[in-house]
Design an enzyme around this catalytic site. Sequence first.
Site, PDB file in Angstrom:
ATOM      1  N   HIS A 169       0.851  -1.120   0.191  1.00 31.53           N
ATOM      2  CA  HIS A 169      -0.146   0.061  -0.094  1.00 31.53           C
ATOM      3  C   HIS A 169       0.894   1.324  -0.117  1.00 31.53           C
ATOM      4  CE1 HIS A 169      -3.181  -2.792   2.130  1.00 31.53           C
ATOM      5  NE2 HIS A 169      -3.378  -2.776   0.516  1.00 31.53           N
ATOM      6  N   GLU A 172       1.450   4.127   2.571  1.00 34.50           N
ATOM      7  CA  GLU A 172       1.736   3.822   3.919  1.00 34.50           C
ATOM      8  C   GLU A 172       3.586   3.997   3.836  1.00 34.50           C
ATOM      9  OE1 GLU A 172      -2.064   0.753   4.156  1.00 34.50           O
ATOM     10  OE2 GLU A 172      -0.023   0.022   4.258  1.00 34.50           O
ATOM     11  N   GLU A 338       1.691  -3.408  11.473  1.00 31.75           N
ATOM     12  CA  GLU A 338       0.815  -2.388  11.312  1.00 31.75           C
ATOM     13  C   GLU A 338       1.514  -0.971  12.059  1.00 31.75           C
ATOM     14  OE1 GLU A 338      -1.420  -1.605   8.862  1.00 31.75           O
ATOM     15  OE2 GLU A 338      -2.203  -3.541   8.152  1.00 31.75           O
TER      16      GLU A 338
HETATM   17 ZN    ZN Z   1      -1.759  -1.704   4.251  1.00 36.38          ZN
END
Ligand code: ZN
Length: 377
Positions: A169, A172, A338
Site C-alpha cells: 500500500h 503507507e 501495522e
Molecule cells: Zn496496508
Amino acid sequence: MSDIAIDTQFDSGNIEVKSVDGASAQLALRKDKDSEFAQWFHFRVTGAAGRALELTLTGLNDSAYPAGWPDYRACVSEDRAFWGRADTTFDKHAGNGTLTIRYTPASDIAWFAYFAPYSMERHHDLVAEAAAAEGVAYRRLGATLDGQPLDCLEMGEGDKQVWLYARQHPGESMAEWWMEGALECLTDPADTLARALREKCRFHIVPNCNPDGSRRGHLRTNAIGTNLNREWESPSAEKSPEVLAIRNAMDQTGVDFAMDVHGDEAIAANFLAGYEGIPSWTEEGGERFYRFQRILARRTPDFQAEKGYPKSKPGTANLTISTNQVAERYGATAMTLEMPFKDNADWPDPAQGWSPERCKALARDCLAALLEWLDEG
Ligand code: ZN
C-alpha cells in the site's frame, strides 16, 4: 497580500485544489487512479512565510478510512528532512467531514503530507547504498506496469529464509522508513545484531512492492487501481505483476519467516496481524507467531499486543492477503506489521507523532526480536 500557491507535480504529490483565498485554501482528496480509495495527500504551499495558513480538506466522510481523521494531525516540513505535525482539527459534521490544518511557516515554502513521504529517489539511494555493502546481492524481481523495477536485496549465509517486504500500500510510507532502519542495521558490518542474524538467515528484502502507486501518490493501489494485498491467491501479469514476481521468487526460496510492513489509518498503536483462520492452522503453528509478538512487546514500549484487528474465525482467513497466503503456502511464520499514521497513543510525541525516526527504531527492535525468537525456537 497575494494568494498562496499550491503544487503537487512531484513524486507522490496529490491534492485537488478547489479554491484559494489569501492564506486559506479549500482542498479535496484525489482518488487512486481507477479506484475508489482516497486518503493520501502531499502538496507544497508557497508564498506562505509568516502567514497563518488555513487549509481545509472537505468530503472526508467518503474517504477510504473516515476513522483515520479524528485525533489525526497533518505532517509538515519546511526543509524536507524534519517532519513535524501541524495543528489539525476534524469536524465530521461540516462539509461532509472537514479537516482543518493550521500552520504558520517561518519560510516561504512548506510541505504537507498525510505521513512523511518516502520518494522513489530516496528509494533508489537506499537500494544503491545497500547493494554496495559487503555481502549483499541485488536481485531485480521484475517490473511494474509503469515499467519501474521491483528491487530485492539479499544477504546472509544462514538457512532460515526470511522475507521482509513493504509498501504494498504505497501511501503507507512509514513502511519504507521502517525498511531504511532495517537495511541500515543489516548492512552494517560493525553491527553484531546484523552479524548474528546474517549467520542464521538468508534475508530477502523488498523495500517497496508498489513503486507505481508510490510515485503516483496513491493510498492503496498500483498503476491500474489494483489493491496488491488482495492478489496473493492468484496474482496476474495483467493486474498485479508486482505480487506475481515476489510470490514466484518466494516459491523458489521457500519462506520460514515473513513480515509484511504496513500502516494503519485509524488505530493509534503499533501491532501485528497473524494468520488465524488459514486452512492449515494449528495451535502449535499459531504459537510461533504469538511468541514473536510477546518478544517484541517486551523489547519496546512502542509495540503492544492488545489493540489490533479482530482475528479470523477457523477456516475463514482471506487467502488473497499476503500474510495468510504466505503462512498457508509455505508453512511460514508470517505477519503483517501495522504502524500508525497518528501516533502511539501510549507514548505520544507532540512534536512529531509517529515519525520516520521511530519507524527506523522499531525496525531494529523487530530484528532484535527475530534473533531472540530464532535463538529460543
Ligand atoms: Zn496496508
